[in-house]
Design a protein around this motif. Sequence first.
Motif, short mmCIF file in Angstrom:
data_model
loop_
_atom_site.label_atom_id
_atom_site.label_comp_id
_atom_site.label_asym_id
_atom_site.label_seq_id
_atom_site.Cartn_x
_atom_site.Cartn_y
_atom_site.Cartn_z
N ILE A 1 0.69 -1.17 -0.01
CA ILE A 1 -0.11 -0.01 -0.10
C ILE A 1 1.07 1.23 0.05
O ILE A 1 1.74 1.42 0.82
N HIS A 2 0.49 2.05 -0.85
CA HIS A 2 1.28 3.32 -0.78
C HIS A 2 0.29 4.59 -0.47
O HIS A 2 -0.90 4.67 -0.74
N TRP A 3 0.81 5.44 0.23
CA TRP A 3 0.13 6.55 0.88
C TRP A 3 0.57 7.69 0.11
O TRP A 3 1.29 8.46 0.29
N HIS A 4 -0.18 7.94 -0.95
CA HIS A 4 -0.11 8.90 -2.03
C HIS A 4 -0.06 10.39 -1.62
O HIS A 4 -1.16 10.79 -1.32
N GLY A 5 1.20 10.91 -1.69
CA GLY A 5 1.33 12.29 -1.36
C GLY A 5 1.77 12.58 0.20
O GLY A 5 2.14 13.73 0.48
N LEU B 1 -5.83 13.19 0.62
CA LEU B 1 -4.65 12.55 -0.22
C LEU B 1 -5.63 11.15 -0.33
O LEU B 1 -6.65 11.20 -0.16
N TRP B 2 -4.62 10.08 -0.63
CA TRP B 2 -5.56 8.76 -0.69
C TRP B 2 -4.30 7.75 -0.69
O TRP B 2 -3.33 7.82 -0.37
N TRP B 3 -4.81 6.56 -0.70
CA TRP B 3 -3.77 5.52 -0.56
C TRP B 3 -4.40 4.43 -1.60
O TRP B 3 -5.57 4.33 -2.00
N HIS B 4 -3.47 3.51 -2.10
CA HIS B 4 -3.71 2.55 -3.02
C HIS B 4 -2.68 1.68 -3.21
O HIS B 4 -1.37 1.71 -2.71
N ALA B 5 -2.91 0.39 -3.52
CA ALA B 5 -1.82 -0.75 -3.86
C ALA B 5 -0.93 -0.19 -4.83
O ALA B 5 -1.17 0.69 -5.84
N HIS B 6 0.47 -0.58 -4.68
CA HIS B 6 1.28 -0.10 -5.65
C HIS B 6 2.17 -1.33 -6.16
O HIS B 6 3.30 -1.41 -6.00
N ILE B 7 1.33 -2.17 -6.89
CA ILE B 7 1.74 -3.27 -7.46
C ILE B 7 0.81 -3.88 -8.31
O ILE B 7 -0.35 -3.85 -8.15
N MET C 1 2.88 13.23 -14.04
CA MET C 1 3.95 12.63 -13.28
C MET C 1 4.08 12.90 -11.90
O MET C 1 3.53 14.03 -11.29
N HIS C 2 4.15 11.74 -11.22
CA HIS C 2 4.18 11.79 -9.55
C HIS C 2 5.37 11.77 -9.01
O HIS C 2 6.20 10.71 -9.42
N LEU C 3 5.45 12.39 -8.10
CA LEU C 3 6.55 12.46 -7.12
C LEU C 3 6.57 11.92 -5.74
O LEU C 3 5.67 12.45 -5.28
N HIS C 4 7.19 10.82 -5.29
CA HIS C 4 6.79 10.17 -3.98
C HIS C 4 7.72 11.02 -2.87
O HIS C 4 8.87 11.58 -3.34
N GLY C 5 7.18 11.24 -1.86
CA GLY C 5 8.22 11.99 -0.78
C GLY C 5 8.21 13.47 -0.97
O GLY C 5 8.88 13.98 0.25
N TRP D 1 12.90 7.77 -3.79
CA TRP D 1 11.58 8.28 -3.81
C TRP D 1 11.51 7.86 -5.41
O TRP D 1 12.18 8.56 -6.26
N PHE D 2 10.27 7.39 -5.55
CA PHE D 2 9.90 6.94 -6.92
C PHE D 2 9.34 8.12 -7.69
O PHE D 2 8.69 9.00 -7.11
N MET D 3 9.59 8.42 -8.91
CA MET D 3 8.86 9.38 -9.64
C MET D 3 8.57 8.72 -11.04
O MET D 3 9.31 8.07 -11.80
N HIS D 4 7.14 9.00 -11.41
CA HIS D 4 6.77 8.01 -12.30
C HIS D 4 5.34 8.72 -13.07
O HIS D 4 4.49 9.34 -12.40
N CYS D 5 4.99 8.29 -14.33
CA CYS D 5 3.78 8.41 -14.87
C CYS D 5 2.72 7.79 -14.09
O CYS D 5 2.93 6.59 -13.70
N HIS D 6 1.57 8.39 -13.37
CA HIS D 6 0.48 7.76 -12.92
C HIS D 6 -0.53 7.05 -13.84
O HIS D 6 -1.59 6.81 -13.37
N PHE D 7 -0.20 7.07 -14.97
CA PHE D 7 -1.03 6.07 -16.01
C PHE D 7 -0.28 4.65 -15.51
O PHE D 7 0.88 4.48 -15.78
CU1 C2O Z 1 -0.22 7.18 -6.33
CU2 C2O Z 1 3.81 5.78 -7.12
O1 C2O Z 1 1.87 6.36 -6.84
#
Ligand code: C2O
Length: 512
Positions: free
Chosen positions: A58-62, A101-107, A415-419, A472-478
């Motif tokens: 689970i990722h705690w997005h944001g 913010l939100w949470w989601h599976a990250h796999i 484009m989403h940046l973690h952390g 910290w992952f940075m990635h396209c959120h598609f």
């Molecule tokens: Cu909402 Cu790495 O993602």
Amino acid sequence: AVVEHTFNVGNLSISQLCQPARIITAVNGRLPGPTVEAREGDTVVVHLVNESPYNMTIHWHGVFQRGSPWADGPAMVTQCPVKPGANYTYRFNVTDQEGTLWWHAHISFLRATVYGALVILPRGGAGAYPFSPKPHREETVILGEWWNANVYDLQQQVFLTGDTTRMPPADAYTINGKPGDLYNCSAANQTYNFRVRSNETYLLRIINAALNTPMFFKVANHTFTVVGADAAYTTPYETDVVLIAPGQTVDALMVAGAAVGRYYMAASPYDSAIPQGPQFSMTNGTAIVEYAGSAGEDKPQLPPRTEYNDTDTAFRFLSNLTALVLPGKPTVPLSVDTRMFVTAHYYGDDASAGVYTRDFPDRPPVIFDYTAVASDNDTLKYTTKSTKVRTLRYNETVEMVLQNTRLIAKESHPMHLHGFNFFVLAQGFGNYDEAAAAPRFNLVNPQERNTVAVPTGGWAVIRFVANNPGMWFMHCHFDAHLDLGLGMVFEVQDGPTAETSVPPPPMDLPQC
Ligand code: C2O
């Protein structure tokens, strides 16, 4: 305070769109999963119990995850997956951020059904919002996508073939997990009902949890005052349409000021990617705003549709937001240590997408046209190098130019940046031109985001301070693009003290 939850991830039997009941993966038997509500400064503790047949994280997005990088959640970046039958406890603070913010599976593509809201109230509670009027009530509105197929199997197809066209469009758009009654055979119990009272004010916490689709969001006969995005307050912004890309959130006030009746809230796709026209559902995902005192059987009104390729409307919304500048909040860094120019290409001849970063002195000649159609033997399409990990010194200030390319079609990559939150200084179309863009940078009140929808066939400039040690992952959120490799990792080095260093991993961190 400590806010504690147990997330049992397991099978849920569900029947939508006239399909026979089928099994999806969900948290605590609900779609969406539970809302985690905390106050700024609280500690959140979530025990993940994996009763599903799939590896899970689970990722705690944001969430910044300062001092808790092991709780961030992206599989194979900060942790190995939690195997079926295993547990892991996520423990982190929610400090220096308020809003939705939100949470989601990250796999895999499992976040299609494993997601929920994470609401951070001010320390003083809902009475302490820096905007008015104060809402009478709050409502979480999570936009999503629904597939009749098993999303884990879909992911295997895309991953094994490297072919995104094997990712079929969603069978429906959803609001709070339900498609709404405009879809064939979608019954009333598959429509979310939002009950309101005349003239009361509601705070809508809108989240786009869809895998691959930016959405226009509207409510017939109602307008919004946007007061926040990505858990950062904005200058109040009036609009009748919200554009929200996967990963983003928008907090908007809505006054129930229309005549007593029933009104659709509608989510429709924004996708300028496909030159030959939309290849996705054009039916609105809907929910119903129902006024107290209205006759339940009235046919609700639909808001006027925003065309799927209305880039002007999307850009107007995204580029008009500015930050609400509050005392004590971080402001945009005015000096820059590291500049990066980032484009998306296919990498090498393995046809996986990659982020390609270059330092400014090394950038391609201006004559390079990123918005031209890339042909198969073009260096724009295939590059021999891509960036996987970029190391940053503690407190380094980074400016990134994110330039969209036209590999297949023009697209708006979220484009989403973690952390971190970053400041969005400027956005535009065509090739980035520093001389023209730099004088237009907003260095006064730029919006803060954790996900920027880079304009289709265009660019965005962001800045952040690397003050959070970790990976910290940075990635396209598609998700279809993430799976092809459209991502990279920032490794932020330790600072001078124990508080500014990565702590040892928790005892229960899963092993691979
Ligand atoms: Cu909402 Cu790495 O993602």
